[in-house]
Design a protein around this motif. Structure first.
Motif, PDB file in Angstrom:
ATOM      1  N   CYS A  48       0.857  -1.194   0.000  1.00  0.00           N
ATOM      2  CA  CYS A  48       0.000   0.000   0.000  1.00  0.00           C
ATOM      3  C   CYS A  48       0.885   1.232   0.000  1.00  0.00           C
ATOM      4  O   CYS A  48       1.774   1.359   0.848  1.00  0.00           O
ATOM      5  CB  CYS A  48      -0.893  -0.014   1.240  1.00  0.00           C
ATOM      6  N   CYS A  52       1.089   3.598   6.069  1.00  0.00           N
ATOM      7  CA  CYS A  52       0.842   4.004   7.467  1.00  0.00           C
ATOM      8  C   CYS A  52       1.812   3.253   8.384  1.00  0.00           C
ATOM      9  O   CYS A  52       1.974   2.033   8.263  1.00  0.00           O
ATOM     10  CB  CYS A  52      -0.603   3.687   7.856  1.00  0.00           C
ATOM     11  N   CYS A  55       0.356   0.372  10.487  1.00  0.00           N
ATOM     12  CA  CYS A  55      -0.432  -0.622   9.737  1.00  0.00           C
ATOM     13  C   CYS A  55      -0.175  -2.059  10.207  1.00  0.00           C
ATOM     14  O   CYS A  55       0.955  -2.486  10.375  1.00  0.00           O
ATOM     15  CB  CYS A  55      -0.139  -0.499   8.239  1.00  0.00           C
TER      16      CYS A  55
HETATM   17  S1  SF4 Z   1      -3.729   1.216   7.207  1.00  0.00           S
HETATM   18 FE1  SF4 Z   1      -2.375  -0.020   5.896  1.00  0.00          FE
HETATM   19  S2  SF4 Z   1      -3.678  -0.738   4.237  1.00  0.00           S
HETATM   20 FE2  SF4 Z   1      -4.764   0.953   5.241  1.00  0.00          FE
HETATM   21  S3  SF4 Z   1      -4.218   2.797   4.069  1.00  0.00           S
HETATM   22 FE3  SF4 Z   1      -2.745   2.621   5.745  1.00  0.00          FE
HETATM   23  S4  SF4 Z   1      -1.017   1.464   4.874  1.00  0.00           S
HETATM   24 FE4  SF4 Z   1      -2.752   1.175   3.525  1.00  0.00          FE
END
Ligand code: SF4
Length: 360
Positions: A48, A52, A55
């Motif tokens: 992704c 984040c 995450c």
């Molecule tokens: S929490 Fe993980 S999967 Fe969701 S937007 Fe953030 S990086 Fe991407």
């Protein structure tokens, strides 16, 4: 454009870990526990670009792919999280087969809290910008991602009775509001808004669009007549009463059908990633809550309680869906509360809650 970092492939060559992934995007059963989000997931990619730092995905889904990722230059899926995006292929035949399998699953075999819904997405974001240094390749990946989302949604709408839950951090979702609208009450649109503080978002969600943009997108969705929900998930130890109150006030104006909330949890390397990002941003965090199981549990119980109280003052109690982690029901956690029986009943009520779905 943000830089794409290079990984090291099996043969020692350096490569860009942003590419097509030679596996079809299909609807697959998911394993949510106590979340009441969906019965199935549709994930467009492995990895992704929002990256984040908290995450949980690299700890669960992505780590399992470890060996398969190596040829793409992903040697440490956890440490490299946010640097790789491998977009799944579109294979209409395979997608329709997975749709048919989901549609024909007897209700008795489904968890009732899933609302017969497919979530877009559970291990990536359906509306991320896929960065690649080569402009042509970037365009190709971007167009393919758009096709994956739109074509699959059209097929679900026209060939099934299943529901859809969109969950994103990106205003790019506006591009599909017309398509969402055509689902009527079969589709709910939601965004993650854990805080309104940009400085915190830059540490915990460094490459995702700012919280103010997400709020504006939710407002636009509401004005477009969509059924919206919000996920304050996860909130951070630095989200104090003032921040929680401001966030909940803004959310209450959206009149969401459900408001999900959970405090941040410790998963694999996420604390290390968060601290490194905070140091780079020159921000001092309340990371002492991650020191032990007991300190984290105390923080989590207090955060849930705080949101419960503030949400009530904004008339959100009836649609507040808290996600207390399973470990908050452990003996360690129970021993720390004054009335164990009442606390246990409170947890059970949250764990068995079925989230709202618009009437048809
Ligand atoms: S929490 Fe993980 S999967 Fe969701 S937007 Fe953030 S990086 Fe991407």
């Amino acid at each position: 454009m943000l830089p794409v970092q290079k990984g090291s492939g099996e043969n020692g060559q350096h490569q860009i870990p942003v590419d097509f992934w030679p596996h079809a995007a299909v609807i697959a059963p998911n394993n949510f526990v106590y979340k009441s989000l969906s019965n199935w997931s549709f994930n467009i990619a492995v990895g992704c670009s929002h990256g984040c730092t908290f995450c949980y995905v690299p700890n669960a889904a992505t780590i399992k792919q470890g060996a398969a990722l190596a040829p793409f230059g992903v040697t440490d899926p956890d440490a490299q999280w946010g640097q790789y995006v491998l977009l799944r292929e579109w294979d209409e035949k395979k997608f329709l087969a997975s749709l048919s399998a989901a549609e024909n699953t007897p209700k008795t075999q489904l968890k009732a809290d899933g609302n017969r819904a497919i979530i877009y997405c559970s291990t990536t974001d359906p509306y991320q910008v896929i960065y690649h240094p080569d402009a042509l390749k970037r365009k190709e990946l971007g167009q393919a991602a758009r096709h994956l989302v739109r074509r699959s949604l059209e097929l679900i709408r026209d060939n099934s009775t299943l529901n859809v839950r969109i969950l994103t951090r990106s205003p790019m979702a506006r591009l599909d509001f017309d398509l969402y609208k055509s689902f009527g009450p079969r589709l709910v649109f939601g965004m993650s808004v854990p805080t309104l503080r940009d400085d915190l978002a830059r540490v915990y969600e460094p490459k995702a669009p700012a919280p103010s943009q997400r709020l504006a997108t939710l407002k636009a969705a509401k004005e477009a007549g969509l059924h919206v929900y919000v996920a304050m998930a996860p909130t951070y130890p630095d989200c104090d009463r003032h921040d929680m109150t401001a966030t909940l006030q803004a959310i209450s104006e959206l009149e969401p059908i459900t408001l999900f909330m959970e405090p941040i949890n410790i998963r694999a390397e996420n604390v290390r990633r968060i601290e490194a990002q905070a140091e780079a941003a020159g921000l001092r965090l309340k990371s002492d809550v991650f020191a032990s199981t007991e300190t984290w549990q105390e923080y989590a119980r207090n955060a849930l309680k705080l949101v419960h109280t503030v949400a009530k003052s904004y008339g959100l109690s009836d649609r507040l869906h808290l996600w207390p982690d399973k470990s908050l029901g452990s003996q360690t956690s129970l021993r720390a509360v004054p009335d164990q029986a009442a606390y246990r009943r409170w947890l059970e009520k949250r764990w068995s809650r079925v989230s709202e779905w618009p009437a048809k």
